[in-house]
Design a protein around this motif. Structure first.
Motif, PDB file in Angstrom:
ATOM      1  N   GLY A   5       0.825  -1.215   0.000  1.00 47.31           N
ATOM      2  CA  GLY A   5       0.000   0.000   0.000  1.00 47.31           C
ATOM      3  C   GLY A   5       0.852   1.255   0.000  1.00 47.31           C
ATOM      4  O   GLY A   5       0.574   2.197  -0.728  1.00 47.31           O
ATOM      5  N   TYR A   6       1.912   1.234   0.764  1.00 45.92           N
ATOM      6  CA  TYR A   6       2.784   2.401   0.849  1.00 45.92           C
ATOM      7  C   TYR A   6       3.416   2.680  -0.504  1.00 45.92           C
ATOM      8  O   TYR A   6       3.432   3.802  -0.977  1.00 45.92           O
ATOM      9  N   ARG A   7       3.907   1.599  -1.128  1.00 50.83           N
ATOM     10  CA  ARG A   7       4.560   1.785  -2.430  1.00 50.83           C
ATOM     11  C   ARG A   7       3.580   2.248  -3.494  1.00 50.83           C
ATOM     12  O   ARG A   7       3.895   3.105  -4.313  1.00 50.83           O
ATOM     13  N   ALA A   8       2.366   1.696  -3.479  1.00 59.58           N
ATOM     14  CA  ALA A   8       1.349   2.089  -4.458  1.00 59.58           C
ATOM     15  C   ALA A   8       1.042   3.571  -4.282  1.00 59.58           C
ATOM     16  O   ALA A   8       0.915   4.323  -5.246  1.00 59.58           O
ATOM     17  N   ASN A   9       0.965   3.991  -3.028  1.00 62.86           N
ATOM     18  CA  ASN A   9       0.656   5.385  -2.728  1.00 62.86           C
ATOM     19  C   ASN A   9       1.778   6.305  -3.203  1.00 62.86           C
ATOM     20  O   ASN A   9       1.528   7.349  -3.800  1.00 62.86           O
ATOM     21  N   ALA A  10       3.014   5.869  -2.974  1.00 60.50           N
ATOM     22  CA  ALA A  10       4.162   6.674  -3.400  1.00 60.50           C
ATOM     23  C   ALA A  10       4.178   6.800  -4.924  1.00 60.50           C
ATOM     24  O   ALA A  10       4.440   7.864  -5.479  1.00 60.50           O
ATOM     25  N   LEU A  11       3.856   5.711  -5.588  1.00 62.12           N
ATOM     26  CA  LEU A  11       3.834   5.692  -7.046  1.00 62.12           C
ATOM     27  C   LEU A  11       2.761   6.641  -7.566  1.00 62.12           C
ATOM     28  O   LEU A  11       2.971   7.394  -8.507  1.00 62.12           O
ATOM     29  N   LEU A  12       1.605   6.612  -6.898  1.00 63.29           N
ATOM     30  CA  LEU A  12       0.493   7.466  -7.305  1.00 63.29           C
ATOM     31  C   LEU A  12       0.872   8.933  -7.141  1.00 63.29           C
ATOM     32  O   LEU A  12       0.643   9.754  -8.024  1.00 63.29           O
TER      33      LEU A  12
END
Ligand SMILES: *[C@@H]1O[C@H](CO)[C@@H](O)[C@H](O)[C@H]1NC(C)=O
Ligand SMILES: *[C@@H]1O[C@H](CO)[C@@H](O)[C@H](O)[C@H]1NC(C)=O
Length: 167
Positions: A5-12
Protein backbone atom coordinates in the motif's frame (compact mmCIF):
# COMPACT_ATOMS: atom_id res chain seq x y z
CA UNK A 1 10.01 -3.03 4.85
CA UNK A 2 7.46 -1.00 2.91
CA UNK A 3 4.02 -2.43 2.50
CA UNK A 4 2.47 -2.76 -0.92
CA UNK A 5 0.00 0.00 0.00
CA UNK A 6 2.78 2.40 0.85
CA UNK A 7 4.56 1.78 -2.43
CA UNK A 8 1.35 2.09 -4.46
CA UNK A 9 0.66 5.38 -2.73
CA UNK A 10 4.16 6.67 -3.40
CA UNK A 11 3.83 5.69 -7.05
CA UNK A 12 0.49 7.47 -7.31
CA UNK A 13 1.92 10.62 -5.75
CA UNK A 14 4.78 10.50 -8.21
CA UNK A 15 2.40 10.02 -11.15
CA UNK A 16 0.22 12.94 -10.06
CA UNK A 17 3.28 15.16 -9.69
CA UNK A 18 4.46 14.27 -13.20
CA UNK A 19 0.99 14.87 -14.58
CA UNK A 20 0.80 18.29 -12.95
CA UNK A 21 4.21 19.11 -14.39
CA UNK A 22 3.14 18.05 -17.89
CA UNK A 23 0.01 20.18 -17.60
CA UNK A 24 2.06 23.18 -16.54
CA UNK A 25 4.46 22.72 -19.46
CA UNK A 26 1.53 22.24 -21.85
CA UNK A 27 -0.19 25.46 -20.88
CA UNK A 28 3.13 27.32 -20.80
CA UNK A 29 4.19 26.15 -24.27
CA UNK A 30 0.84 27.48 -25.52
CA UNK A 31 1.71 30.98 -24.44
CA UNK A 32 4.89 30.85 -26.52
CA UNK A 33 3.22 30.49 -29.89
CA UNK A 34 1.84 33.63 -31.54
CA UNK A 35 -1.16 32.69 -33.66
CA UNK A 36 -1.87 34.60 -36.87
CA UNK A 37 -5.50 33.97 -37.77
CA UNK A 38 -7.08 35.69 -40.75
CA UNK A 39 -10.67 36.43 -41.62
CA UNK A 40 -12.67 38.12 -44.33
CA UNK A 41 -16.43 38.65 -44.34
CA UNK A 42 -18.42 39.86 -47.33
CA UNK A 43 -22.01 41.01 -47.04
CA UNK A 44 -23.51 39.41 -50.13
CA UNK A 45 -27.08 40.61 -49.71
CA UNK A 46 -29.48 42.63 -47.56
CA UNK A 47 -32.44 40.28 -47.49
CA UNK A 48 -34.77 42.42 -45.41
CA UNK A 49 -34.44 45.75 -43.65
CA UNK A 50 -37.44 46.91 -41.65
CA UNK A 51 -38.72 48.81 -38.70
CA UNK A 52 -40.70 46.30 -36.63
CA UNK A 53 -44.13 47.25 -35.21
CA UNK A 54 -42.49 47.84 -31.81
CA UNK A 55 -40.21 50.45 -33.38
CA UNK A 56 -36.94 48.47 -33.37
CA UNK A 57 -34.93 48.10 -36.57
CA UNK A 58 -34.23 44.63 -37.91
CA UNK A 59 -32.02 43.60 -40.78
CA UNK A 60 -31.38 40.20 -42.33
CA UNK A 61 -28.10 39.72 -44.16
CA UNK A 62 -26.41 37.05 -46.24
CA UNK A 63 -22.67 36.70 -45.70
CA UNK A 64 -19.69 34.86 -46.90
CA UNK A 65 -17.65 34.35 -43.75
CA UNK A 66 -14.18 33.04 -44.43
CA UNK A 67 -11.44 32.47 -41.92
CA UNK A 68 -8.26 30.59 -41.35
CA UNK A 69 -7.88 29.87 -37.63
CA UNK A 70 -5.50 26.94 -38.01
CA UNK A 71 -2.71 28.75 -36.20
CA UNK A 72 -4.87 28.78 -33.03
CA UNK A 73 -4.58 25.01 -32.85
CA UNK A 74 -1.75 23.43 -30.93
CA UNK A 75 -1.57 19.92 -29.52
CA UNK A 76 -3.11 21.38 -26.38
CA UNK A 77 -6.22 22.78 -28.13
CA UNK A 78 -9.50 21.03 -27.46
CA UNK A 79 -11.71 23.22 -29.63
CA UNK A 80 -12.29 26.81 -30.66
CA UNK A 81 -15.54 28.69 -30.25
CA UNK A 82 -16.07 31.51 -32.77
CA UNK A 83 -18.73 34.14 -33.14
CA UNK A 84 -19.28 36.98 -35.55
CA UNK A 85 -20.67 40.20 -34.08
CA UNK A 86 -21.88 43.42 -35.62
CA UNK A 87 -20.47 46.31 -33.61
CA UNK A 88 -21.63 49.88 -34.02
CA UNK A 89 -22.07 53.17 -32.28
CA UNK A 90 -25.39 54.93 -31.62
CA UNK A 91 -26.14 58.27 -29.97
CA UNK A 92 -27.05 56.39 -26.76
CA UNK A 93 -24.35 53.71 -26.63
CA UNK A 94 -20.73 53.88 -27.68
CA UNK A 95 -20.72 50.13 -28.28
CA UNK A 96 -23.62 48.03 -29.47
CA UNK A 97 -22.72 44.41 -30.05
CA UNK A 98 -25.05 41.98 -31.79
CA UNK A 99 -24.01 38.38 -32.25
CA UNK A 100 -24.95 37.23 -35.75
CA UNK A 101 -23.41 33.81 -36.17
CA UNK A 102 -21.36 31.33 -34.15
CA UNK A 103 -19.76 27.97 -34.47
CA UNK A 104 -17.49 25.42 -32.82
CA UNK A 105 -14.35 24.36 -34.62
CA UNK A 106 -13.44 20.90 -33.42
CA UNK A 107 -10.03 20.51 -35.06
CA UNK A 108 -7.30 22.14 -37.10
CA UNK A 109 -8.58 20.46 -40.28
CA UNK A 110 -11.84 22.38 -39.91
CA UNK A 111 -10.21 25.69 -39.04
CA UNK A 112 -9.71 26.90 -42.62
CA UNK A 113 -13.24 27.44 -43.88
CA UNK A 114 -15.76 29.63 -45.59
CA UNK A 115 -19.48 29.57 -45.05
CA UNK A 116 -22.26 31.14 -47.10
CA UNK A 117 -24.98 31.92 -44.56
CA UNK A 118 -27.66 34.31 -43.40
CA UNK A 119 -27.42 35.67 -39.86
CA UNK A 120 -28.18 32.80 -37.48
CA UNK A 121 -29.26 35.21 -34.71
CA UNK A 122 -31.54 38.18 -35.31
CA UNK A 123 -29.87 41.52 -36.00
CA UNK A 124 -32.16 43.87 -34.08
CA UNK A 125 -31.34 47.33 -32.82
CA UNK A 126 -33.15 48.47 -29.67
CA UNK A 127 -34.46 51.57 -31.37
CA UNK A 128 -34.42 52.89 -34.87
CA UNK A 129 -30.73 53.47 -35.44
CA UNK A 130 -29.70 51.22 -38.30
CA UNK A 131 -30.45 53.28 -41.41
CA UNK A 132 -27.19 54.42 -42.99
CA UNK A 133 -25.33 53.02 -39.96
CA UNK A 134 -21.62 52.24 -40.25
CA UNK A 135 -20.67 49.04 -38.53
CA UNK A 136 -17.80 46.66 -37.96
CA UNK A 137 -17.93 42.93 -38.19
CA UNK A 138 -15.78 41.36 -35.52
CA UNK A 139 -14.80 37.72 -35.45
CA UNK A 140 -14.26 36.73 -31.83
CA UNK A 141 -12.77 33.44 -30.72
CA UNK A 142 -12.29 31.54 -27.48
CA UNK A 143 -9.65 28.85 -27.52
CA UNK A 144 -10.50 26.01 -25.15
CA UNK A 145 -7.35 24.16 -24.20
CA UNK A 146 -7.12 20.59 -22.99
CA UNK A 147 -5.36 21.97 -19.95
CA UNK A 148 -4.60 25.51 -18.80
CA UNK A 149 -6.36 28.80 -19.25
CA UNK A 150 -8.84 29.63 -21.98
CA UNK A 151 -7.90 32.60 -24.11
CA UNK A 152 -9.86 34.90 -26.35
CA UNK A 153 -9.09 37.37 -29.10
CA UNK A 154 -10.71 38.88 -32.18
CA UNK A 155 -10.28 40.34 -35.63
CA UNK A 156 -12.09 43.60 -36.37
CA UNK A 157 -13.22 44.10 -39.96
CA UNK A 158 -14.23 47.67 -40.67
CA UNK A 159 -16.04 49.62 -43.31
CA UNK A 160 -19.53 48.10 -43.48
CA UNK A 161 -22.61 50.26 -43.90
CA UNK A 162 -26.34 49.63 -43.87
CA UNK A 163 -28.52 51.24 -46.55
CA UNK A 164 -30.21 54.58 -46.02
CA UNK A 165 -33.70 53.18 -46.66
CA UNK A 166 -35.74 50.20 -45.43
CA UNK A 167 -36.46 47.57 -48.02
C1 LIG B 1 -16.45 32.95 -50.05
O1 LIG B 1 -15.13 33.42 -49.85
C2 LIG B 1 -14.14 32.45 -50.14
C3 LIG B 1 -12.79 33.03 -49.75
O2 LIG B 1 -12.69 34.39 -50.02
C4 LIG B 1 -14.20 32.08 -51.61
O3 LIG B 1 -13.23 31.11 -51.88
C5 LIG B 1 -15.59 31.53 -51.89
O4 LIG B 1 -15.72 31.22 -53.27
C6 LIG B 1 -16.66 32.53 -51.49
N1 LIG B 1 -17.97 31.93 -51.67
C7 LIG B 1 -19.05 32.61 -52.08
C8 LIG B 1 -20.31 31.85 -52.17
O5 LIG B 1 -19.01 33.81 -52.37
C1 LIG C 1 -14.64 49.91 -36.04
O1 LIG C 1 -13.39 49.54 -35.55
C2 LIG C 1 -12.43 50.58 -35.61
C3 LIG C 1 -11.08 49.95 -35.24
O2 LIG C 1 -11.15 49.23 -34.05
C4 LIG C 1 -12.87 51.68 -34.66
O3 LIG C 1 -11.93 52.73 -34.68
C5 LIG C 1 -14.22 52.18 -35.12
O4 LIG C 1 -14.70 53.14 -34.20
C6 LIG C 1 -15.20 51.06 -35.24
N1 LIG C 1 -16.38 51.56 -35.92
C7 LIG C 1 -17.59 51.44 -35.44
C8 LIG C 1 -18.68 51.95 -36.30
O5 LIG C 1 -17.81 50.91 -34.34
Amino acid sequence: MHSFGYRANALLTFAVTILALICAIASFSDTLSTPTPTSNVQVLNINRFQKKPDGDDEVSLTFNISANLQSLFTWNTKQVFVFLAAEYETPKNSLNQVSLWDGIIPSKEHADFWIHTTNKYRFIDQGSNLRGRNFNLTLHWHVMPKTGKMFADKIVMTGYRLPQAYR
